[in-house]
Design a protein around this motif. Structure first.
Motif, PDB file in Angstrom:
ATOM      1  N   UNK A  36       0.819  -1.226   0.000  1.00  0.00           N
ATOM      2  CA  UNK A  36       0.000   0.000   0.000  1.00  0.00           C
ATOM      3  C   UNK A  36       0.848   1.271   0.000  1.00  0.00           C
ATOM      4  N   UNK A  37       2.146   1.124   0.191  1.00  0.00           N
ATOM      5  CA  UNK A  37       3.030   2.294   0.205  1.00  0.00           C
ATOM      6  C   UNK A  37       3.236   2.801  -1.224  1.00  0.00           C
ATOM      7  N   UNK A  83       4.287  15.939  -0.715  1.00  0.00           N
ATOM      8  CA  UNK A  83       3.677  14.926   0.165  1.00  0.00           C
ATOM      9  C   UNK A  83       4.566  14.699   1.387  1.00  0.00           C
ATOM     10  N   UNK A  84       3.930  14.233   2.463  1.00  0.00           N
ATOM     11  CA  UNK A  84       4.722  13.862   3.640  1.00  0.00           C
ATOM     12  C   UNK A  84       5.331  12.473   3.490  1.00  0.00           C
ATOM     13  N   UNK A  85       4.883  11.747   2.473  1.00  0.00           N
ATOM     14  CA  UNK A  85       5.490  10.442   2.179  1.00  0.00           C
ATOM     15  C   UNK A  85       6.993  10.600   1.964  1.00  0.00           C
ATOM     16  N   UNK A 137      -7.168   8.536 -10.063  1.00  0.00           N
ATOM     17  CA  UNK A 137      -7.224   8.179  -8.644  1.00  0.00           C
ATOM     18  C   UNK A 137      -6.061   7.231  -8.383  1.00  0.00           C
ATOM     19  N   UNK A 138      -4.942   7.858  -8.060  1.00  0.00           N
ATOM     20  CA  UNK A 138      -3.647   7.178  -8.000  1.00  0.00           C
ATOM     21  C   UNK A 138      -3.471   6.557  -6.616  1.00  0.00           C
ATOM     22  N   UNK A 139      -3.413   5.248  -6.592  1.00  0.00           N
ATOM     23  CA  UNK A 139      -3.337   4.547  -5.310  1.00  0.00           C
ATOM     24  C   UNK A 139      -2.069   4.919  -4.529  1.00  0.00           C
ATOM     25  N   UNK A 187      -1.920   9.752  -2.096  1.00  0.00           N
ATOM     26  CA  UNK A 187      -3.131  10.172  -1.380  1.00  0.00           C
ATOM     27  C   UNK A 187      -3.343  11.678  -1.520  1.00  0.00           C
ATOM     28  N   UNK A 188      -2.253  12.439  -1.444  1.00  0.00           N
ATOM     29  CA  UNK A 188      -2.407  13.892  -1.466  1.00  0.00           C
ATOM     30  C   UNK A 188      -2.944  14.370  -2.819  1.00  0.00           C
ATOM     31  N   UNK A 200      -7.001  12.281  -2.949  1.00  0.00           N
ATOM     32  CA  UNK A 200      -8.140  12.341  -2.029  1.00  0.00           C
ATOM     33  C   UNK A 200      -9.006  13.592  -2.163  1.00  0.00           C
ATOM     34  N   UNK A 201      -8.488  14.605  -2.877  1.00  0.00           N
ATOM     35  CA  UNK A 201      -9.317  15.799  -3.097  1.00  0.00           C
ATOM     36  C   UNK A 201      -9.639  16.004  -4.580  1.00  0.00           C
TER      37      UNK A 201
END
Lengths: 419, 375
Positions: free
Chosen positions: A85-86, A134-136, A360-362, A365-366, A369-370
Motif C-alpha cells: 500500500x506504500x 507529500x509527507x510520504x 485516482x492514484x493509489x 493520497x495527497x 483524495x481531493x
C-alpha cells in the motif's frame, strides 16, 4: 554519446541530457565527489552550488515504470517488509537502493540489478527531501538515511492551511535553508559558495521560465502541444533545472512548437483531429503511458491541461531566501482546498478544456483524495464533465486498461453532449 | 473503597459512550466540547478555554457506506470511520474541530470536512531536530493561531495563566497514566488488555483532572493487594491503536498481557511531559519537537526501534506485536526498519493488521494463537 547541441532537436537533447546526468553522477562518484539523492521538488540550489551531483529517485522510478522495470524492484521492496500500500515510487526506489546496497556490500551485482532496465545510478552520500508534494517523502528519505547511514537534509514546508503563505511559514523555511547550508558545510568541510548559489538560482529561474513557456502552447486552440509530452520533458525540469540542460532543451522545444503552430501542425496532426480538449489531474500512469495516451487519442481528446507539470513553476527572486521559500511551499497540493481548487480551475480554464480526467492514484493520497472536490469546483464554474479512473504511477498491478478506456469514452460522449 | 472492577466499569462506560460524556460535561459546566482529531493536538489550549477536548478516534466495528463517496478504499481505517460519523452528523454538536496534518490523508481530511462544526487546522513542523529552534518558533506561531481561532469561535479569552494551569493538569495526568501502565504490567494477572485500553481511552473523553482522580483511585484499588503471579507471556504493542475490543480479547485468550504500549492513541501522548517554560505556547511547541518515536514525527535517526527494544528489556517482555493500521503509510514505512532492528537485537515480533471496521477476526486470532505458542 555526443551530439551537436546546436543542431539537435529538443527530443534528442532530452535523451542526451538525461543520460548525461546519470553519467555525471557516476563520474562524480568515481572522482570521490558527493552524490545526493533528492526529492523531485526539493531545492537543488544548495547542493549544486556545492558541486554535489544530483540523482532524483522519483524520476528514476518513473523511468523504471515506463521501461516495465518497476515490478522487479517492487518485489525486492516487498521482500524487505514494505507494504504494497506504500507509494510505488518509494517502493521502486527502496527496492533499487537495496540492490545497490547489496552490490556495495558484496562486490557482486545482484541478478535483478544486472538485468534491470532501470537506469543505473550510484548510491547517495547524502539525501535531501522536501514535503511540498507529500509527507510520504519525509518517511521515504528517513528510511534511505537510516538504511545507508548517511546525512539527511530536510526542507520542511508546512501545509498551508490558509493562503496566502503566512509570514512565519516563510521564515521557518528560510531558517531551514540556513540550517541546510550549515549542514552542507559540515558534510563537505568547505565554506558555502554563495556566489555560485546565486548563479544557480538564476539558472533555475531561466529553466522555470522556459518550462512555463512550453506549457503555454497548450493554451492555443488547436494546441500544437500534446500534453503527454510534458510528462516526458518533465524529467529535465526535475533533474536539471539547476543546470542549463533544462533551459536549452525547453527553449528548443518552445521554438519547435512555435514553428509547428505556424505551419498548422497540431498535437494530433490536422486541426480537425482535435475533437476535445481535456485536463489530466494527477501523476502519469508511467507503466501504461502509451495506453493512457492512446485511449484519449482514439476519441480525439488532446490533453491540454495538467496541474502536475506546474509543480515546478518555482518562480522567485534570486538572492532572496524568503522569496525562494514561498516558491517552494506555494505548490498547489500543499495549500488549502479553496486555493487548490482555484489553481486547478486556472489550469482547466487556461487550457480551454472541455472535460477532466482524474487519476485516482493509489500511490498518491495527497493528489487523489481531493480530486473530486477540485473537479466539482471546476464543474460548478465551467459546467464541464469529469471522470475518474483507478491507477498507479509505477505499480503495474493497479491500472485496468478496460476501465480506463470505458471512462474516457464516457467522458468523450459527455463532452459531445455538452457542445 | 470501590473495587477494581467497579472503577474500570466506570471508565469503560465513558470510553464506550463519548456522547454521554460530552452531555454530562455540558450539564455540569454549561460548556460544550471541541473535537480533537488524531494526532498530537496541543489539547491544553482547549482545556484552558473551559471546553472539553473530545478525542475523535472513529468507532469500533462501524460499517462504512456513506464515506465511500468521499474517500477511496485506500484511506486508512480511522479516517474512513471518522468520515462515516461526520456524514451521519455524529460530530454536529461539537463547538469546533481541530485538525493536525502530519500525514497526507489528514491534510486532505482537514479540507473535506462535512460536519457542521467549524474546523481549525494547524501544521506541526517536521524539521524538528536539525532546525529545532526554527521549528519551535514555527510551532508556537501555529499554536497561537489555534488559540486565537478558538477564542474567536468560543467567544472566550484563553490566558497564558490558564494554559499553564492546564499544562500542569495534563502533566499530572501523563504521570498517572505512566504509573497506571506500569501497575497494569505488574498486575498482568488482574488487568486484562481490554481493561488497560478502556482506562487509557477514557482520557480522550474526560476533563483530565477527573481522569487523573479516577485512575489514582484505580491504582490504589489494584495495589491494595499484592500482585498475583502472572503465568502468561508479556508483549509490547506498537501502532496507531489496538481496537476493537475483540482484538484485545484475542490477546487475553492466548495468555498475552500488554505490559507497555507504543500507540498513538495511548502512551505516545503521555510518554513525555510538556517542559517548563515561562511562555506556555513555547512549552507546547518544545514538547512536540522533543517528542520521539512516532511515525508521524519526522526524525531521520528513527529512534522508535531502539525505544521498543528498551521497553522489551525494561518490562521483561517476550515480544513486540506491531499492530498495523490498515493503509497507514507512515507506520508502514517504519516497519521494515523495525524488523531489522528487532532481528539484530533478538526481539521476537509479529505484525497484525488493525481495521476498525472489521467484524471477523479469524486471521488475527490464528496469527496471535500461533505466535503465542512459539513464545
Amino acid at each position: 554519446m555526443e551530439i551537436n547541441i546546436n543542431e539537435a532537436s529538443s527530443k534528442e537533447c532530452l535523451a542526451y541530457f538525461q543520460a548525461k546526468l546519470d553519467e555525471e553522477a557516476w563520474e562524480a562518484k568515481k572522482a570521490g565527489k558527493l552524490v545526493c539523492w533528492s526529492a523531485s521538488v526539493a531545492p537543488p540550489e544548495f547542493c549544486v552550488a556545492m558541486d554535489i551531483a544530483m540523482v532524483y529517485p522519483e524520476t528514476h522510478a518513473a523511468g523504471a515504470g515506463a521501461r516495465k522495470a518497476s515490478q522487479d524492484l517492487l518485489d525486492v521492496a516487498h521482500s524487505k517488509g514494505y507494504n504494497i500500500d506504500i507509494c510505488s515510487y518509494a517502493r521502486t526506489n527502496l527496492g533499487y537502493m537495496e540492490l545497490l546496497k547489496q552490490e556495495a556490500m558484496t562486490g557482486e551485482k545482484p541478478e535483478k540489478l544486472a538485468t534491470s532496465k532501470a537506469a543505473y545510478v550510484p548510491l547517495p552520500d547524502l539525501v535531501i527531501t522536501c514535503n511540498n508534494i507529500c509527507n510520504t517523502l519525509l518517511k521515504w528519505y528517513e528510511n534511505l538515511a537510516k538504511e545507508l547511514n548517511i546525512p539527511c537534509i530536510i526542507i520542511d514546508v508546512p501545509f498551508n492551511h490558509t493562503m496566502p503563505v503566512a509570514r512565519h511559514n516563510k521564515e521557518y523555511i528560510a531558517d531551514q535553508y540556513r540550517a541546510a547550508i550549515k549542514q552542507l558545510e559540515d558534510i563537505t568541510g568547505r565554506a558555502f559558495d554563495y556566489d555560485k548559489f546565486l548563479k544557480v538560482q538564476e539558472q533555475v529561474q531561466r529553466s522555470v521560465y522556459w518550462w512555463n513557456k512550453v506549457a503555454t502552447y497548450a493554451f492555443r486552440k488547436p494546441s500544437p502541444l500534446n500534453g503527454f509530452d510534458l510528462f516526458n520533458y518533465m524529467a529535465l525540469i526535475v533533474c536539471a533545472r539547476a543546470r542549463d540542460y533544462a533551459e536549452i532543451t525547453f527553449h528548443k522545444f518552445a521554438d519547435e512548437l512555435e514553428a509547428k503552430d505556424a505551419a498548422g501542425q497540431y498535437a494530433f496532426g490536422a486541426a480537425e483531429n482535435e475533437k476535445h480538449r481535456v485536463t489530466w489531474e494527477g501523476i502519469a500512469v508511467w507503466t501504461y503511458l502509451g495506453a493512457t495516451f492512446k485511449g484519449l487519442k482514439n476519441v480525439g481528446s488532446v490533453m491540454t491541461g495538467s496541474a502536475y507539470p506546474g509543480l515546478w513553476s518555482l518562480v522567485y527572486t534570486p538572492g532572496d531566501l524568503e522569496s525562494m521559500a514561498e516558491a517552494y511551499t506555494n505548490v498547489y497540493i500543499n495549500t488549502c482546498g479553496s486555493n487548490r481548487y482555484e489553481e486547478f480551475y486556472k489550469v482547466v480554464s487556461n487550457s480551454k478544456s472541455d472535460g477532466m480526467v482524474l487519476h485516482l492514484n493509489r500511490s498518491c493520497k495527497l493528489m487523489g483524495l481531493l480530486n473530486n472536490e477540485g473537479a466539482e469546483y471546476v464543474n460548478a464554474k465551467m459546467g464541464i464533465p469529469f471522470v475518474s479512473f483507478d491507477g498507479d504511477q509505477t505499480d503495474p498491478n493497479v491500472f485496468s486498461q478496460a476501465q480506463y478506456e470505458t471512462r474516457v469514452q464516457a467522458l468523450s460522449e459527455m463532452m459531445d453532449n455538452n457542445k | 473503597m470501590r473495587t477494581v472492577e467497579e472503577i474500570i466499569a466506570e471508565l469503560k462506560a465513558i470510553a464506550d459512550d463519548p456522547k454521554k460524556a460530552m452531555e454530562d460535561y455540558k450539564k455540569e459546566t454549561g460548556k460544550g466540547a471541541v473535537g480533537i482529531m488524531p494526532v498530537y493536538c496541543p489539547e491544553e489550549i482547549v482545556h484552558a478555554s473551559g471546553y472539553l477536548p473530545m478525542g475523535m478516534w472513529g468507532a469500533q466495528k462501524k460499517a462504512i457506506s456513506k464515506a465511500r463517496t468521499y474517500l477511496p478504499p485506500f484511506a486508512c481505517s480511522v479516517m474512513q470511520s471518522v468520515m462515516e460519523l461526520q456524514l451521519e452528523g455524529v460530530y454536529d454538536n461539537l463547538e469546533a474541530v481541530i485538525f493536525s496534518v502530519p500525514c497526507d490523508t489528514l491534510k486532505c481530511m482537514s479540507q473535506k470536512w462535512h460536519g457542521k462544526a467549524p474546523v481549525i487546522t494547524f501544521t506541526h513542523p517536521q524539521n524538528r531536530k536539525i532546525a529545532k529552534d526554527a521549528a519551535n518558533v514555527f510551532a508556537r506561531e501555529e499554536f497561537k493561531l489555534v488559540k486565537e481561532k478558538l477564542e474567536d469561535i468560543l467567544d472566550v479569552r484563553i490566558s497564558n495563566r490558564a494554559i499553564k494551569n492546564s499544562i500542569a493538569i495534563y502533566n499530572e495526568n501523563r504521570a498517572v497514566c505512566r504509573e497506571f501502565s506500569d501497575v497494569a504490567a505488574e498486575y498482568a494477572a488482574v488487568i486484562k488488555p481490554s481493561d488497560r485500553h478502556a482506562v487509557l481511552k477514557a482520557r480522550w473523553f474526560m476533563e483530565k483532572s477527573k481522569h487523573t482522580a479516577l485512575v489514582k483511585e484505580l491504582i490504589a484499588a489494584i495495589t491494595a493487594t499484592p500482585a498475583p503471579e502472572y503465568k502468561g507471556k508479556k508483549v509490547v504493542v506498537s501502532g496507531i491503536l489496538v481496537e476493537p475490543y475483540d482484538v484485545l480479547d484475542i490477546f487475553a485468550e492466548n495468555g498475552l498481557a500488554i505490559v507497555a504500549d507504543d500507540l498513538a492513541q495511548e502512551t505516545r501522548n503521555f510518554r513525555q511531559d510538556v517542559p517548563e517554560d515561562d511562555d506556555p505556547l513555547m512549552a507546547l511547541a518544545k514538547a512536540w519537537n522533543e517528542f520521539d518515536g512516532c511515525s508521524l514525527a519526522t526524525d531521520a535517526n528513527k529512534p522508535k526501534g531502539q525505544m521498543l527494544i528498551d521497553a522489551v528489556n525494561k518490562y521483561g517482555a517476550d515480544a513486540v506485536i506491531v499492530c498495523m493500521m490498515k493503509f497507514c503509510d507512515p507506520e508502514e514505512f517504519d516497519y521494515p526498519i523495525l524488523i531489522q532492528e528487532f532481528e539484530a537485537a533478538g526481539v521476537r515480533n509479529l505484525q497484525i493488521e488493525i481495521d476498525q471496521e472489521s467484524t471477523a477476526f479469524e486471521q488475527v486470532k490464528t496469527r496471535i494463537q500461533t505466535f503465542a505458542e512459539i513464545l
